[in-house]
Design a protein around this motif. Sequence first.
Motif, short mmCIF file in Angstrom:
data_model
loop_
_atom_site.label_atom_id
_atom_site.label_comp_id
_atom_site.label_asym_id
_atom_site.label_seq_id
_atom_site.Cartn_x
_atom_site.Cartn_y
_atom_site.Cartn_z
N LYS A 60 16.86 -0.67 -5.25
CA LYS A 60 17.68 -1.62 -4.49
C LYS A 60 17.25 -3.06 -4.81
O LYS A 60 18.08 -3.93 -5.05
CB LYS A 60 17.55 -1.32 -3.00
N GLU A 61 15.94 -3.28 -4.82
CA GLU A 61 15.41 -4.62 -5.09
C GLU A 61 15.68 -5.03 -6.55
O GLU A 61 16.01 -6.19 -6.82
CB GLU A 61 13.91 -4.65 -4.79
N PHE A 110 0.86 -1.18 0.00
CA PHE A 110 0.00 0.00 0.00
C PHE A 110 0.90 1.23 0.00
O PHE A 110 1.83 1.33 0.78
CB PHE A 110 -0.89 0.02 1.24
N THR A 111 0.60 2.15 -0.91
CA THR A 111 1.33 3.41 -0.95
C THR A 111 0.35 4.56 -0.77
O THR A 111 -0.80 4.48 -1.22
CB THR A 111 2.08 3.59 -2.28
N PHE A 112 0.82 5.60 -0.16
CA PHE A 112 -0.02 6.77 0.07
C PHE A 112 -0.40 7.43 -1.26
O PHE A 112 -1.43 8.09 -1.37
CB PHE A 112 0.70 7.78 0.98
N ALA A 129 10.96 7.53 -1.40
CA ALA A 129 11.31 6.32 -0.65
C ALA A 129 11.01 5.07 -1.47
O ALA A 129 11.81 4.12 -1.50
CB ALA A 129 10.54 6.30 0.67
N LEU A 130 9.89 5.08 -2.16
CA LEU A 130 9.50 3.95 -3.00
C LEU A 130 10.53 3.71 -4.10
O LEU A 130 10.91 2.57 -4.37
CB LEU A 130 8.13 4.25 -3.62
N THR A 144 12.49 2.42 -15.45
CA THR A 144 11.75 1.67 -14.43
C THR A 144 11.17 2.58 -13.36
O THR A 144 10.10 2.29 -12.83
CB THR A 144 12.65 0.60 -13.78
N THR A 145 11.85 3.68 -13.03
CA THR A 145 11.35 4.59 -12.01
C THR A 145 10.04 5.23 -12.47
O THR A 145 9.06 5.27 -11.72
CB THR A 145 12.39 5.69 -11.70
#
Length: 194
Positions: free
Chosen positions: A148-149, A97-99, A141-142, A162-163
């Motif tokens: 990193k993943e 879940f993202t804001f 932050a996302l 990808t961003t």
Amino acid sequence: MFGRKSPAQQVVEPENPVKETGKGRPTPSRKEAEAARKARLKQPRTRKEINAANRAQRAEQGDKMRQAMKTGDERYLPLRDKGPVKRFIRDWIDARFTFAEIVLPVLIIALVVPYISVQLAMYSQLFTLVVMATVIINLIALRFLLRKELKRRFPDNDLKGTTYYAIMRAIQIRPLRMPKPQVKIGTQLPDDYR
């Protein structure tokens, strides 16, 4: 000279000699030949027929693509959504879940409130600024967590674009995301996406 050949000199000929000439395939049956001729005759000849055939082909491709957007079938997805990296990004965003998901409904409410009450207009503007700042922090932050993943799971792949893909997916309201989410919030993702 005219005598018999010794056994070492005799050449053994194969029983079924391989024919060097020919078309290399069996002759089609009469039924197959007539079906092929009829198919050739049915091909469009005029510009109007060609345009109709192209429209029908595009409609068929569009139907396959729409169905793939619902089911997540990789074969018919648009190029921007194909590949294991994009599939992982979709699943990674959909599993949390993202804001940013709720920002659109919140902003619509913040835009309507000033028309309802003049006293709440100032608070509505302040609320909008707070929501926007929170969303920006959430997306930054996302991005770092996702990068990193991705570097851990896909070290050899190019991560260009990808961003943007992840942010655009995160901002969309969950039921309106295309391709449809294939995982639920909180789902543990598999290690292999190849």
